[in-house]
Design a protein around this motif. Structure first.
Motif, PDB file in Angstrom:
ATOM      1  N   LEU A   1     -51.837-100.701   0.842  1.00  0.00           N
ATOM      2  CA  LEU A   1     -52.661 -99.509   0.633  1.00  0.00           C
ATOM      3  C   LEU A   1     -54.145 -99.858   0.598  1.00  0.00           C
ATOM      4  O   LEU A   1     -54.950 -99.266   1.305  1.00  0.00           O
TER       5      LEU A   1
ATOM      6  N   ARG B   1     -50.685 -91.765 -11.492  1.00  0.00           N
ATOM      7  CA  ARG B   1     -51.924 -91.638 -12.276  1.00  0.00           C
ATOM      8  C   ARG B   1     -53.036 -90.992 -11.447  1.00  0.00           C
ATOM      9  O   ARG B   1     -53.798 -90.154 -11.942  1.00  0.00           O
ATOM     10  N   LEU B   2     -53.114 -91.357 -10.184  1.00  0.00           N
ATOM     11  CA  LEU B   2     -54.131 -90.777  -9.292  1.00  0.00           C
ATOM     12  C   LEU B   2     -53.844 -89.301  -9.041  1.00  0.00           C
ATOM     13  O   LEU B   2     -54.747 -88.456  -9.111  1.00  0.00           O
TER      14      LEU B   2
ATOM     15  N   MET C   1     -65.038-100.406 -12.565  1.00  0.00           N
ATOM     16  CA  MET C   1     -63.993-100.943 -11.689  1.00  0.00           C
ATOM     17  C   MET C   1     -63.975-102.482 -11.836  1.00  0.00           C
ATOM     18  O   MET C   1     -63.645-102.973 -12.889  1.00  0.00           O
TER      19      MET C   1
ATOM     20  N   PRO D   1     -55.800 -90.825  -0.717  1.00  0.00           N
ATOM     21  CA  PRO D   1     -54.866 -91.073  -1.822  1.00  0.00           C
ATOM     22  C   PRO D   1     -53.585 -91.787  -1.396  1.00  0.00           C
ATOM     23  O   PRO D   1     -52.969 -92.487  -2.193  1.00  0.00           O
TER      24      PRO D   1
ATOM     25  N   VAL E   1     -56.100 -97.701  -7.215  1.00  0.00           N
ATOM     26  CA  VAL E   1     -55.474 -97.343  -8.497  1.00  0.00           C
ATOM     27  C   VAL E   1     -54.350 -98.325  -8.825  1.00  0.00           C
ATOM     28  O   VAL E   1     -54.238 -98.799  -9.960  1.00  0.00           O
ATOM     29  N   VAL E   2     -53.538 -98.657  -7.829  1.00  0.00           N
ATOM     30  CA  VAL E   2     -52.466 -99.639  -8.062  1.00  0.00           C
ATOM     31  C   VAL E   2     -53.074-100.989  -8.450  1.00  0.00           C
ATOM     32  O   VAL E   2     -52.582-101.666  -9.358  1.00  0.00           O
TER      33      VAL E   2
ATOM     34  N   THR F   1     -60.630 -94.269 -13.102  1.00  0.00           N
ATOM     35  CA  THR F   1     -59.716 -93.274 -12.540  1.00  0.00           C
ATOM     36  C   THR F   1     -60.478 -92.041 -12.076  1.00  0.00           C
ATOM     37  O   THR F   1     -60.178 -91.469 -11.024  1.00  0.00           O
TER      38      THR F   1
ATOM     39  N   GLY G   1     -55.507 -94.869  -3.128  1.00  0.00           N
ATOM     40  CA  GLY G   1     -54.263 -95.118  -3.862  1.00  0.00           C
ATOM     41  C   GLY G   1     -54.120 -96.592  -4.200  1.00  0.00           C
ATOM     42  O   GLY G   1     -53.720 -96.956  -5.316  1.00  0.00           O
TER      43      GLY G   1
ATOM     44  N   GLU H   1     -49.608 -92.363  -5.962  1.00  0.00           N
ATOM     45  CA  GLU H   1     -49.565 -93.052  -7.243  1.00  0.00           C
ATOM     46  C   GLU H   1     -49.740 -92.009  -8.362  1.00  0.00           C
ATOM     47  O   GLU H   1     -50.725 -91.265  -8.375  1.00  0.00           O
TER      48      GLU H   1
ATOM     49  N   MET I   1     -55.842-101.565 -10.059  1.00  0.00           N
ATOM     50  CA  MET I   1     -56.234-101.478 -11.466  1.00  0.00           C
ATOM     51  C   MET I   1     -55.031-101.664 -12.385  1.00  0.00           C
ATOM     52  O   MET I   1     -55.119-102.312 -13.420  1.00  0.00           O
ATOM     53  N   GLU I   2     -53.922-101.071 -11.978  1.00  0.00           N
ATOM     54  CA  GLU I   2     -52.730-101.144 -12.828  1.00  0.00           C
ATOM     55  C   GLU I   2     -52.114-102.551 -12.842  1.00  0.00           C
ATOM     56  O   GLU I   2     -51.537-102.966 -13.840  1.00  0.00           O
TER      57      GLU I   2
END
Lengths: 299, 299
Positions: A183, B35-36, A93, A153, A161-162, B113, A158, B33, A164-165
């Motif tokens: 989030l 991808r998640l 991460m 999530p 994950v955003v 992920t 969630g 999201e 990371m993107e």
């Protein structure tokens, strides 16, 4: 935002002390595998302002619930927050070696232990929430459910994950950054506020105020956090100044500059105060003062 | 252990189909999201016998609860099981490239992920459990609390840490292996059984039977799983034969040999059946038949 009859730092410290006591005993005498217990407690008892539990405690108290009843639930929120920091720091991460000025969990122990310590804290948080006594079962269910939603999530996970993107991405819009933070950090802050109100049996029309407060406080908090990374307060952050930028993170200052960030943070703190303008008494003062304090740290 | 009026494989398949339908819809239309969502569903919908949900469903039905009421709770148990497999496969843990014959989650996506997909599944499991309708709130609280305990530091997560410590260790005693599996796989199986009984409002004296059944079934299941790794059933395991040994894992066959393992598995399955010998009707037949089936796979 200027009322100061309640000493915010002192009140926050009092809440934090109460929560710490609960955290210190939650894994005691349980026969948990020593390495796992050590790893969970290492991060759980590494300090921090305990702001999320304080929000839950203060709002529950505002609606008339005894501190003693709320404390285990509020402390459980800190377990969720701590698990998220441990997993966030992992090599896969953010790969952070330091957290609050100490080696991060996977540096102190190892990666597998850190993953499992996070898993253990998250799971145990639900044990603690579900075993709260002195509140009707329906309220406990609803309050714990709010936390699961905010941490899951559709909330914090969630947001990770955003995040990371967006990391390393160019031309990120302010709206994207705000969505990510709503989030990643906002949802748990809102859930901390909302669960306190639900536990105390607040009416539906009250819940909307509390959500509104939490949302704006969460944004103000995040902007201030981003600003501290730039203007520098290693004591506060426990990690090197500028580490967000070094990791390719998009931040409020990197997107809109430091002055505009400050303005936005103040505006958000004001909106948070406005949302609970009719909260009379010490808890109202504390909650409004906290919104101001969160921003003042970075101004 | 020989009654076969109920077709075990067919009944298990029916339960599994019901659970699959619930799993397919649990992340739909939620704005998660992509991808998640993809990563969570990739592992969640990758097959498996759904034994843990079947146990919860069958036991709840035995005590008179409608399937429709139990299904979301039972499905949530599969989310917990799936999260544990994803984290277990991570490079820092067992470093498995394959799961059920397909790339493991971190191989299909990436490590970050996979960590977050596991976190999301675990958290969402509690959302699902806490939102079960048609059962008194007190029962839902107690049943979800049983799951949190079984999956947490005193259960599954604790077992993972013990597993790490035993891996590669020489002269492991049978008692150590049994203790590890009682936590790592046994606790969630027991919790699956017990939560079904609690949801259905079974009396305290009934709960002891269900716990006894789950404990013995869990051991029988684990021995059979270890045996399959040696005698070979890649279709069943979805990973290469002998991979436990290659990873330095201590197993029942490596500790007590294949014949003694078989004997112990049969003994445990018999004890499981004995614990619920007074369960009349189709569910009793299914549950006793399942204990026999679990062992027969490896004999």
């Amino acid at each position: 935002m200027t009322e100061q009859r309640v000493d915010i730092k002192k009140t926050l410290k009092n809440y934090s002390t109460t929560v710490e006591k609960e955290l210190e005993k939650c894994f005691a005498d349980r026969g948990i595998e020593p390495r796992l217990k050590d790893a969970m407690e290492y991060s759980l008892l590494a300090g921090g302002k305990r702001m999320r539990p304080a929000l839950c405690l203060s709002i529950a108290a505002h609606y008339g619930l005894d501190f003693d009843v709320t404390v285990p639930f509020a402390a459980a929120i800190e377990l969720i927050h701590t698990y998220s920091l441990i997993h966030d720091d992992l090599p896969a991460m953010d790969n952070d070696d330091l957290r609050r000025g100490k080696p991060s969990n996977h540096k102190k122990f190892d990666e597998a232990t850190a993953i499992l310590a996070g898993d253990g804290l998250l799971t145990e948080a639900f044990s603690m929430m579900l075993n709260v006594q002195g509140v009707p079962a329906e309220r406990v269910l609803q309050a714990a459910s709010v936390l699961a939603y905010g941490a899951g999530p559709n909330g914090m996970v969630g947001g990770q994950v955003v995040d990371m993107e967006l990391t390393g991405k160019l031309d990120v819009a302010l709206g994207e950054l705000q969505h990510m933070h709503a989030l990643k950090t906002g949802a748990l802050i809102v859930a901390s506020c909302l669960s306190g109100a639900i536990l105390a049996g607040a009416k539906d029309e009250e819940l909307a105020k509390v959500i509104d407060y939490g949302k704006h406080l969460g944004i103000a908090f995040q902007i201030a956090d981003d600003m501290l990374d730039v203007i520098g307060d290693e004591k506060e952050l426990g990690k090197p100044v500028g580490s967000d930028e070094a990791q390719g993170k998009n931040t409020y200052p990197s997107l809109i500059g430091i002055d505009e960030s400050r303005n936005l943070a103040i505006q958000m703190a004001s909106s948070a105060c406005l949302a609970i303008k009719d909260f009379a008494g010490a808890q109202g003062e504390f909650l409004r003062g906290l919104a101001a304090y969160v921003v003042q740290r970075a101004c």
